[in-house]
Scaffold this active site. Structure first.
Site, PDB file in Angstrom:
ATOM      1  N   TRP A  77       0.830  -1.206   0.000  1.00 17.71           N
ATOM      2  CA  TRP A  77       0.000   0.000   0.000  1.00 17.71           C
ATOM      3  C   TRP A  77       0.867   1.260   0.000  1.00 17.71           C
ATOM      4  O   TRP A  77       0.522   2.267  -0.599  1.00 17.71           O
ATOM      5  CB  TRP A  77      -0.923   0.000   1.220  1.00 17.71           C
ATOM      6  N   HIS A  78       2.015   1.174   0.675  1.00 14.59           N
ATOM      7  CA  HIS A  78       2.870   2.355   0.792  1.00 14.59           C
ATOM      8  C   HIS A  78       3.591   2.688  -0.499  1.00 14.59           C
ATOM      9  O   HIS A  78       4.089   3.799  -0.657  1.00 14.59           O
ATOM     10  CB  HIS A  78       3.877   2.182   1.924  1.00 14.59           C
ATOM     11  N   GLY A  79       3.700   1.739  -1.377  1.00 15.91           N
ATOM     12  CA  GLY A  79       4.368   2.072  -2.630  1.00 15.91           C
ATOM     13  C   GLY A  79       4.594   0.854  -3.479  1.00 15.91           C
ATOM     14  O   GLY A  79       4.705  -0.263  -2.975  1.00 15.91           O
TER      15      GLY A  79
END
Lengths: 470, 528
Positions: free
Chosen positions: A315-317
């Site tokens: 989700w963060h990248g």
């Protein structure tokens, strides 16, 4: 648009407040809020507004569909459709490039890599859409007014960088809310301190981090490597929690009570505790919408943990290092569940703190370097590999030049402000004079923080919000 | 008082405080908001020497591409009323972020270690101790450490460069940031631009000038002077890891010609006078006194008469000069150490004519020294600005005409030439659009001088500019054919691109030059 912007603070916000409070009744207020939110979002990214609106129409209709077929098997269809479309859009924009690159790397093919520009806030509002359809499926009343649903999704406070507000948490306030003087004032204080966290602290330590940890070079000394990781750890906390403070504060000013997103994470004594205090809205989202539906700790817990943390990382990248970052925390969480938590309780508290700070710092190093060989070089330098010097003049001078600010940033990681508020309440009951003095000091501090932030923003081009990447 | 009464009292008191906070905050944002509507917005920054962002024109297409919003936001925060004062406040505030410490600005990197050589085969070694310097290291003083400003500064510099031409690789730039604290020149606070070195670019520079020599042949002398900057002589020793030897970089160039280019060793002459005021303390340029010693070396090499700097010129001064290094760093130490800007006017009579670079159309006759320049723009006294082409007629009869290709370092050098040449043609390599070789031949030039500071001579963009002037010369369709008519006016037979513009009187030209002088930013990366 961002909050830490002269245009937002002195034009958008004043104008919004006038119209919002001039509007009579919640219905009208909601319309004002939606219009301002759409303007806020479309300022610089007008195309993606269409995506947001399309996605909101779909989820709104799905909510109606689920309600209509409540109790029937068909209702699941609404949830599935929303999830597939929303996550599909997210995947297309955020992960297609990474997926194709990985495929090419694994198979030796050369499929052209799609180059999408990531729509701002998509990671956040996609999750909000999911909470809506799932909450409705689980029994919450679906929204019957599209404007209200659009309001939920597009509220400018949290649209671009969270917190991820669940539908269930604000459903009532969307339709009926009032603003008290106390809420408005508390919201203002949050807004100002959040701005200060972002502009005064995060931008300054961020500049230091960028100086110590250049992406293309190994840090020049042991001190530079450690300072760089520490500064980045501070930057990411102040940046993100500052933004959340501003969002929560603005919400309060308009009568919304959003859940907290950060609770002094760096005072934790274990990774388990850290993740209860860091980006709470994301952690609880994964807990309630992924982990528990998967079976939680009732069946194949290890697999569930792995899936959740894989997703958290992703989700963060869209990059390998983020996935590893997620799994890195999964590893410590499992370890703590197995025995470490028990051990940490037995030994003096300070060891727990040291353990957590180190785990968090190395985690942020992993988060920072998208290139893993650079990460290796940086960690190597932290331990003096290759005979790098212990210290260097440039790092020393930069640290000295910002030492008070760094100390303040370290101290403010502890719940200092919460203590001060308690003292304020006690003083208000005891003595008018004492409280008057405290009050005056508070007003001066607030105005000073606001003035320094505003002044720093003038002509300041170094002002990126880290979490806009996600 | 009962417990509940106390609580009630406390609630009321807190409520009063809450109301005051609301009232004060709203008063502030509405007041400032209205100020932002009604107060006049600045259009340029004197300290930063740049035009501020302009208000974009609204268009639906611009709005939907998002460009309008970006430009408007940039305009809005860049042109806040009282911007200069606010930026000044920030530099004072930054002082309180830490304790007094040496100050680096920009993306400073160590350059003098074996592993950290920036460009491939740069034979940089630990810098030899600089002898005969005035540097007084380690003096304790209060300064600002301002990483934020540093980043801002770097960004701005990049923006400026981008306006001229996209920057391919920032890492190739020889500029290595700026250091202020602890740097002393002539007993007062100073800043210096650290030199990163780039011998690969230096070789290209030498090669590019050699091409001119080969084409121009034996009849025209081609000289090259690469000028060291202040960092070479005034950097406190403790900072030596961050700046590499300019002597070596210059020698590298002087040994790399592939034709009979005559190098002028300005370095040795300048190095003899480091106790004199030869560099500006707060600016990235040299002073005219420094340029004089370079001129002295030039005269010696050419066998020309060299007047005495202290006897043969009219000495003029300007007070309160704070130069570009303050603009780049916002360092309060520099702001509080203004210098006296001194310039030397030749006493002989001469005439100076200005031409536009675009089509070489005459602008008119004007003064060589633009003495209205003041404040941060004092260096603009020389030639007014870089973006206008100059020809000086001296009325001498030496039979020699010189054409100088320069960046802004050359400006302070030009006035000395009026004592030795019949005509002096001044071309800024960054702006000239015509074909240089053709131009040299058409005007009967006997001597060509390339004068650049070492930052420029190690910067690819500047070298590209020099090469471009040469390449223009090979085709007739370049920038047009240039010649002078009987009155000494330049006549351009332009190849299609010439724009006819009305040429104003000299005063207007000077005004225009002053305007440009304010806005033409000497780009930090080139030191030009």
């Amino acid at each position: 648009m961002v909050f830490s912007d002269i245009f937002f603070l002195f034009w958008f916000l004043p104008l919004f407040l006038i119209l919002y409070f001039a509007a009579h009744g919640t219905k009208l207020k909601n319309i004002v809020l939606v219009l301002f939110s759409l303007f806020f979002y479309s300022w610089g990214e007008p195309v993606w507004m269409c995506l947001l609106i399309l996605s909101s129409i779909l989820d709104f209709l799905n909510g109606r569909f689920i309600t209509k077929h409540r109790g029937e098997k068909k209702a699941v269809l609404g949830v599935v459709m929303s999830c597939v479309v929303d996550l599909g859009i997210l995947a297309a924009f955020k992960y297609s490039g990474f997926a194709v690159e990985s495929l090419n790397a694994l198979t030796g093919l050369s499929v052209p890599v799609p180059q999408f520009h990531l729509p701002i806030g998509i990671s956040f509002y996609t999750f909000q859409s999911i909470t809506y359809v799932v909450d409705v499926y689980r029994g919450k009343k679906a929204q019957t007014n599209y404007i209200n649903y659009l309001l939920y999704l597009s509220m400018f406070f949290q649209l671009v960088a969270g917190p991820i507000v669940r539908y269930g948490d604000v459903a009532r306030e969307i339709e009926n809310r009032s603003v008290t003087t106390s809420d408005f004032s508390r919201g203002l204080v949050r807004l100002i301190f959040g701005l200060g966290k972002k502009v005064i602290i995060a931008n300054s330590v961020g500049a230091l981090a960028a100086q110590f940890l250049t992406f293309d070079k190994v840090p020049v000394s042991v001190l530079a490597a450690w300072s760089g990781v520490l500064m980045y750890s501070l930057q990411i906390y102040y940046d993100f929690s500052g933004y959340s403070d501003m969002a929560i504060g603005l919400g309060l000013m308009c009568g919304f009570h959003f859940p907290e997103n950060f609770d002094h994470p760096y005072v934790s004594r274990s990774v388990t505790e850290f993740w209860r205090r860091w980006h709470i809205s994301l952690g609880t989202f994964f807990r309630d919408y992924v982990y528990i539906p998967l079976g939680g700790n009732r069946r194949h817990q290890m697999l569930n943990i792995l899936i959740v943390w894989f997703c958290t990382g992703l989700w963060h990248g869209a990059s390998l290092n983020f996935i590893l970052w997620g799994l890195y925390f999964a590893f410590f969480l499992v370890l703590e569940k197995a025995f470490l938590l028990g051990l940490l309780k037995k030994i003096p508290r300070v060891f727990g703190h040291i353990y957590l700070i180190l785990v968090a710092m190395f985690g942020w190093a992993l988060f920072y370097f998208t290139d893993l060989s650079k990460l290796g070089a940086c960690v190597g330098t932290m331990f003096g590999a290759g005979g790098v010097p212990v210290t260097d003049l440039l790092t020393e001078s930069s640290l000295k030049g910002s030492i008070w600010l760094i100390l303040a940033a370290l101290i403010l990681c502890a719940p200092v402000y919460a203590q001060a508020e308690k003292a304020e309440t006690i003083a208000s009951r005891k003595s008018g004079v004492l409280f008057g003095m405290i009050g005056a000091a508070k007003v001066i501090l607030l105005m000073a923080v606001f003035a320094v932030s505003a002044v720093s923003l003038v002509g300041d081009t170094y002002n990126p919000f880290l979490y806009f990447r996600f | 008082m009962s417990e509940s009464e106390k609580k009630e009292k406390g609630r009321k008191r807190r409520s009063a405080l809450e109301c005051s906070i609301i009232i004060i905050f709203l008063a502030v944002i509405y007041f400032v908001g209205l100020c932002l509507v009604f107060l006049k917005r600045p259009t340029e920054s004197e300290t930063e020497k740049r035009k501020l962002a302009e208000k974009p024109q609204f268009s639906l297409a611009g709005y939907f591409s998002g460009e309008y919003a970006h430009e408007f936001t940039a305009y809005f925060s860049d042109t806040v009323p009282f911007r200069e004062q606010i930026v000044g406040i920030v530099s004072v505030l930054n002082k309180y972020k830490g304790i007094a410490a040496p100050t680096f600005y920009g993306n400073v990197q160590e350059v003098n270690t074996a592993t950290d050589i920036p460009e491939p085969p740069a034979p940089v070694e630990t810098q030899a101790a600089v002898s005969g310097t005035e540097a007084v290291p380690d003096s304790v003083q209060t300064t600002v450490t301002d990483e934020q400003a540093a980043v801002t500064e770097v960004t701005e510099v990049t923006e400026v460069t981008e306006e001229e031409e996209p920057v391919e690789n920032i890492a190739e730039f020889s500029n290595n940031g700026i250091v202020v604290d602890g740097v002393k020149m002539y007993g007062d606070n100073a800043g210096v631009m650290l030199f990163g070195g780039n011998n690969a670019a230096g070789s290209r520079y030498a090669d590019t000038i050699s091409r001119y020599k080969r084409t121009l042949g034996d009849d025209i002398n081609v000289y090259n002077m690469v000028v060291p900057t202040s960092v070479e002589f005034y950097l406190p020793r403790k900072f030596s890891p961050y700046s590499t030897s300019q002597k070596e970089a210059i020698d590298h160039i002087y040994q790399s010609y592939s034709a009979d280019v005559i190098p002028i060793d300005a370095y040795s002459e300048i190095a003899k006078h480091t106790d004199e005021y030869i560099y500006l303390r707060t600016d990235h340029h040299w002073s005219q006194r420094g340029a004089y010693y370079a001129y002295k070396a030039f005269c010696e090499k050419l066998g020309l008469d060299c007047p005495d700097i202290d006897k043969d010129y009219e000495v003029c001064t300007k007070q309160n000069f704070v130069g570009s290094l303050y603009g780049y760093t916002n360092d309060i130490t520099l702001k509080n150490s203004p210098e006296i800007f001194t310039y030397y006017k030749p006493t002989r009579e001469y005439h100076t004519y200005y031409y536009k670079y675009e089509n070489l159309s005459p602008v008119g006759e004007s003064v060589l020294f633009h003495e209205y320049a003041e404040g941060g723009n004092c260096y603009g006294v020389f030639m007014g600005t870089d973006s206008i082409h100059t020809k000086i007629e001296t009325g001498l009869d030496t039979g020699r005409k010189i054409c100088v290709f320069k960046e802004s370092y050359g400006n302070a050098f030009i006035p000395f030439l009026v004592d030795n040449f019949d005509e002096v043609y001044v071309i800024d390599i960054r702006y000239f659009g015509a074909n240089a070789v053709q131009y040299i031949r058409d005007n009967g030039i006997t001597d060509v001088l390339f004068i650049d500071n070492i930052f420029a001579a190690n910067t690819d963009k500047l070298i590209n500019d020099i090469a471009a002037l040469y390449d223009n010369a090979l085709g007739s369709q370049g920038g047009g054919v240039v010649s002078f008519d009987e009155q000494g006016n330049m006549v351009t037979t332009a190849a299609g691109t010439a724009v006819t513009e009305s040429t104003g009187p000299a005063e207007t030209a000077a005004d225009a030059a002053a305007q440009t002088a304010v806005t033409a930013v000497p780009s930090a990366d080139t030191g030009g």
